[in-house]
Design a protein around this motif. Sequence first.
Motif, PDB file in Angstrom:
ATOM      1  N   VAL A 127       0.843  -1.203   0.000  1.00 31.25           N
ATOM      2  CA  VAL A 127       0.000   0.000   0.000  1.00 31.25           C
ATOM      3  C   VAL A 127       0.876   1.249   0.000  1.00 31.25           C
ATOM      4  N   TRP A 128       1.939   1.244   0.812  1.00 31.80           N
ATOM      5  CA  TRP A 128       2.865   2.392   0.811  1.00 31.80           C
ATOM      6  C   TRP A 128       3.494   2.572  -0.561  1.00 31.80           C
ATOM      7  N   LEU A 129       3.862   1.459  -1.208  1.00 34.70           N
ATOM      8  CA  LEU A 129       4.444   1.526  -2.547  1.00 34.70           C
ATOM      9  C   LEU A 129       3.443   2.122  -3.530  1.00 34.70           C
ATOM     10  N   ALA A 130       2.178   1.696  -3.407  1.00 34.59           N
ATOM     11  CA  ALA A 130       1.141   2.222  -4.296  1.00 34.59           C
ATOM     12  C   ALA A 130       0.926   3.716  -4.062  1.00 34.59           C
ATOM     13  N   ILE A 131       0.990   4.145  -2.799  1.00 39.80           N
ATOM     14  CA  ILE A 131       0.831   5.569  -2.479  1.00 39.80           C
ATOM     15  C   ILE A 131       1.925   6.393  -3.152  1.00 39.80           C
ATOM     16  N   VAL A 132       3.169   5.950  -2.989  1.00 45.99           N
ATOM     17  CA  VAL A 132       4.301   6.687  -3.564  1.00 45.99           C
ATOM     18  C   VAL A 132       4.213   6.706  -5.088  1.00 45.99           C
ATOM     19  N   ALA A 133       3.908   5.551  -5.678  1.00 45.71           N
ATOM     20  CA  ALA A 133       3.874   5.449  -7.139  1.00 45.71           C
ATOM     21  C   ALA A 133       2.721   6.259  -7.737  1.00 45.71           C
ATOM     22  N   THR A 134       1.537   6.168  -7.136  1.00 49.70           N
ATOM     23  CA  THR A 134       0.398   6.917  -7.682  1.00 49.70           C
ATOM     24  C   THR A 134       0.601   8.413  -7.520  1.00 49.70           C
ATOM     25  N   PHE A 135       1.179   8.835  -6.397  1.00 49.18           N
ATOM     26  CA  PHE A 135       1.468  10.262  -6.230  1.00 49.18           C
ATOM     27  C   PHE A 135       2.468  10.716  -7.288  1.00 49.18           C
ATOM     28  N   GLY A 245     -10.910  -0.554   3.470  1.00 53.39           N
ATOM     29  CA  GLY A 245     -10.155   0.318   4.359  1.00 53.39           C
ATOM     30  C   GLY A 245      -9.954   1.708   3.779  1.00 53.39           C
ATOM     31  N   ALA A 246      -9.652   2.642   4.660  1.00 55.18           N
ATOM     32  CA  ALA A 246      -9.552   4.044   4.274  1.00 55.18           C
ATOM     33  C   ALA A 246      -8.375   4.314   3.351  1.00 55.18           C
ATOM     34  N   THR A 247      -7.217   3.729   3.637  1.00 51.97           N
ATOM     35  CA  THR A 247      -6.015   4.036   2.860  1.00 51.97           C
ATOM     36  C   THR A 247      -6.133   3.553   1.425  1.00 51.97           C
ATOM     37  N   LYS A 248      -6.536   2.304   1.232  1.00 51.45           N
ATOM     38  CA  LYS A 248      -6.654   1.768  -0.124  1.00 51.45           C
ATOM     39  C   LYS A 248      -7.726   2.502  -0.913  1.00 51.45           C
ATOM     40  N   ALA A 249      -8.812   2.873  -0.244  1.00 52.64           N
ATOM     41  CA  ALA A 249      -9.886   3.595  -0.935  1.00 52.64           C
ATOM     42  C   ALA A 249      -9.390   4.928  -1.487  1.00 52.64           C
ATOM     43  N   THR A 250      -8.549   5.624  -0.705  1.00 52.60           N
ATOM     44  CA  THR A 250      -8.048   6.918  -1.187  1.00 52.60           C
ATOM     45  C   THR A 250      -6.987   6.746  -2.271  1.00 52.60           C
ATOM     46  N   VAL A 251      -6.225   5.653  -2.217  1.00 54.45           N
ATOM     47  CA  VAL A 251      -5.263   5.394  -3.299  1.00 54.45           C
ATOM     48  C   VAL A 251      -6.006   5.240  -4.627  1.00 54.45           C
ATOM     49  N   LEU A 252      -7.166   4.594  -4.608  1.00 53.42           N
ATOM     50  CA  LEU A 252      -7.954   4.410  -5.822  1.00 53.42           C
ATOM     51  C   LEU A 252      -8.508   5.734  -6.347  1.00 53.42           C
ATOM     52  N   ILE A 282       1.868   4.765 -14.977  1.00 50.16           N
ATOM     53  CA  ILE A 282       2.460   4.489 -13.661  1.00 50.16           C
ATOM     54  C   ILE A 282       1.376   4.284 -12.607  1.00 50.16           C
ATOM     55  N   SER A 283       0.374   5.136 -12.617  1.00 52.76           N
ATOM     56  CA  SER A 283      -0.689   5.075 -11.613  1.00 52.76           C
ATOM     57  C   SER A 283      -1.495   3.790 -11.736  1.00 52.76           C
ATOM     58  N   VAL A 284      -1.852   3.422 -12.965  1.00 53.58           N
ATOM     59  CA  VAL A 284      -2.649   2.215 -13.172  1.00 53.58           C
ATOM     60  C   VAL A 284      -1.861   0.972 -12.766  1.00 53.58           C
ATOM     61  N   VAL A 285      -0.585   0.923 -13.114  1.00 58.35           N
ATOM     62  CA  VAL A 285       0.258  -0.218 -12.726  1.00 58.35           C
ATOM     63  C   VAL A 285       0.362  -0.315 -11.206  1.00 58.35           C
ATOM     64  N   ALA A 286       0.536   0.840 -10.536  1.00 59.07           N
ATOM     65  CA  ALA A 286       0.666   0.856  -9.075  1.00 59.07           C
ATOM     66  C   ALA A 286      -0.592   0.320  -8.403  1.00 59.07           C
ATOM     67  N   VAL A 287      -1.757   0.753  -8.879  1.00 58.79           N
ATOM     68  CA  VAL A 287      -3.023   0.292  -8.304  1.00 58.79           C
ATOM     69  C   VAL A 287      -3.219  -1.194  -8.582  1.00 58.79           C
ATOM     70  N   THR A 288      -2.862  -1.642  -9.783  1.00 54.68           N
ATOM     71  CA  THR A 288      -3.007  -3.057 -10.135  1.00 54.68           C
ATOM     72  C   THR A 288      -2.146  -3.933  -9.232  1.00 54.68           C
ATOM     73  N   VAL A 289      -0.923  -3.492  -8.987  1.00 59.58           N
ATOM     74  CA  VAL A 289      -0.022  -4.247  -8.109  1.00 59.58           C
ATOM     75  C   VAL A 289      -0.577  -4.302  -6.686  1.00 59.58           C
ATOM     76  N   MET A 290      -1.109  -3.176  -6.203  1.00 58.32           N
ATOM     77  CA  MET A 290      -1.682  -3.144  -4.862  1.00 58.32           C
ATOM     78  C   MET A 290      -2.828  -4.141  -4.732  1.00 58.32           C
ATOM     79  N   ILE A 291      -3.695  -4.183  -5.745  1.00 58.35           N
ATOM     80  CA  ILE A 291      -4.831  -5.113  -5.707  1.00 58.35           C
ATOM     81  C   ILE A 291      -4.343  -6.547  -5.783  1.00 58.35           C
ATOM     82  N   ALA A 292      -3.351  -6.814  -6.636  1.00 59.65           N
ATOM     83  CA  ALA A 292      -2.833  -8.168  -6.810  1.00 59.65           C
ATOM     84  C   ALA A 292      -2.176  -8.707  -5.552  1.00 59.65           C
ATOM     85  N   LEU A 293      -1.568  -7.807  -4.773  1.00 60.72           N
ATOM     86  CA  LEU A 293      -0.842  -8.225  -3.565  1.00 60.72           C
ATOM     87  C   LEU A 293      -1.694  -8.172  -2.310  1.00 60.72           C
TER      88      LEU A 293
END
Length: 296
Positions: A127-135, A245-252, A282-293
Motif C-alpha cells: 500500500v505504501w508503494l502504491a501511495i508513492v507510485a500513484t502520487f 479500508g480508508a487508505t486503499k480507498a483513497t489510493v484508488l 504508472i498510476s494504473v500499474v501501481a493500483v493493479t499491483v496493490m490489488i494483486a498483492l
Amino acid sequence: MKKLSRNAIIGYPAGIISGIAYGLNPLFAKPLMSNGAAVESILFFRYLFAVVMLGAFLWISSRSFKVSVKQAAVLIVLGLLYAASSLCLFEAYNYIASGLATTLVFLSPVLVAIIMACLGVVPSWSVWLAIVATFGGVFIMAQGSGNEVIDPLGVVLSLGSALAYALFVVVINRSKVIAGISHTLLTFYALAVGMLVFMGKLLLSDAPVTAGIDSGSAWLCIVGHALLPTIVSIATLAVATRNIGATKATVLGVFEPIAAILVGTIVFDEPLTMSIVAGIGISVVAVTVMIALTKR
C-alpha cells in the motif's frame, strides 16, 4: 497470491467507480462556468439536486430517515468535512494552477495512511508503494510549462482540501456510531449538510443565483453534476472505505485525475502529452499491483 475476498471484490471496483465519477466534474462544470455561472451557484444547485434525488429515492423505497443524536453529530461532521474539501479546492484554483492543486490534493492517501497508523492500523508495504507510485504518477500528469507562479495561499488551500478529504474517509472507516447507517442514508445527510454550507456561502456572496444556468442544457449539466460526481462518487467511496479500508480507498482516488484528463482530451480537445500518458501508466500499474498483492 491469495484469492481476493468478498470485501475486496466489492471494495476495489467501488473505489475505482468513485474516482472516475468524481473525475467527471469538468464534464458538467466547464460548460456551466464558460456560460457565466458562478462557482457558488454551481455547488449549491449540485448539492440541492443531489439531496432531492436521494431523498426521493429513500422515500419511494420506504427507507427510514431516522438517526440518533450521536449519529446526527457524526453525519454533520462528515458533511462539513466534504464541503470544506470542495470549497478549499475551488478556492485554490484562484491562486495556483489546477494541475498543481490536483497533485497536492492527492496527498490525501498519505495523510490517511499517517492518521490510520496513529490509530494503530499500519498499511502494508504494498500500500505504501502504491501511495508513492500513484502520487508520482499524478505529479507527472500535472507537469505544466514550469512558468506558473506558485502562491503559498493556494498551496495551503490545496493541502487543506486534502486534509479535510482524508479526515472524511477516516471518520467513515473508523466511526462505530454510523457503522449501521446505510451508504445511501450516509450520503444523503452528508450532502444535506454540504447543501446548507453552500447555500450560506451563496447568500453571503454577491454572485447572481441563476446566471449562466438559464437553459435546458445547463440544468441537465446540474443534474448530471449532482448524480455522478456527487451521489455516485460519495456513495461508492463509502462502500470502498468500509470494505477495503480508508487508505486503499483513497489510493484508488487516482482515477479521479485520470478521468478528468481523459474528459478534457476527448470532450474539450485539451492536449494529451507524453507526461500525461506516462503518469496514467504508472498510476494504473501501481493500483493493479496493490490489488494483486492484497491479503484481504
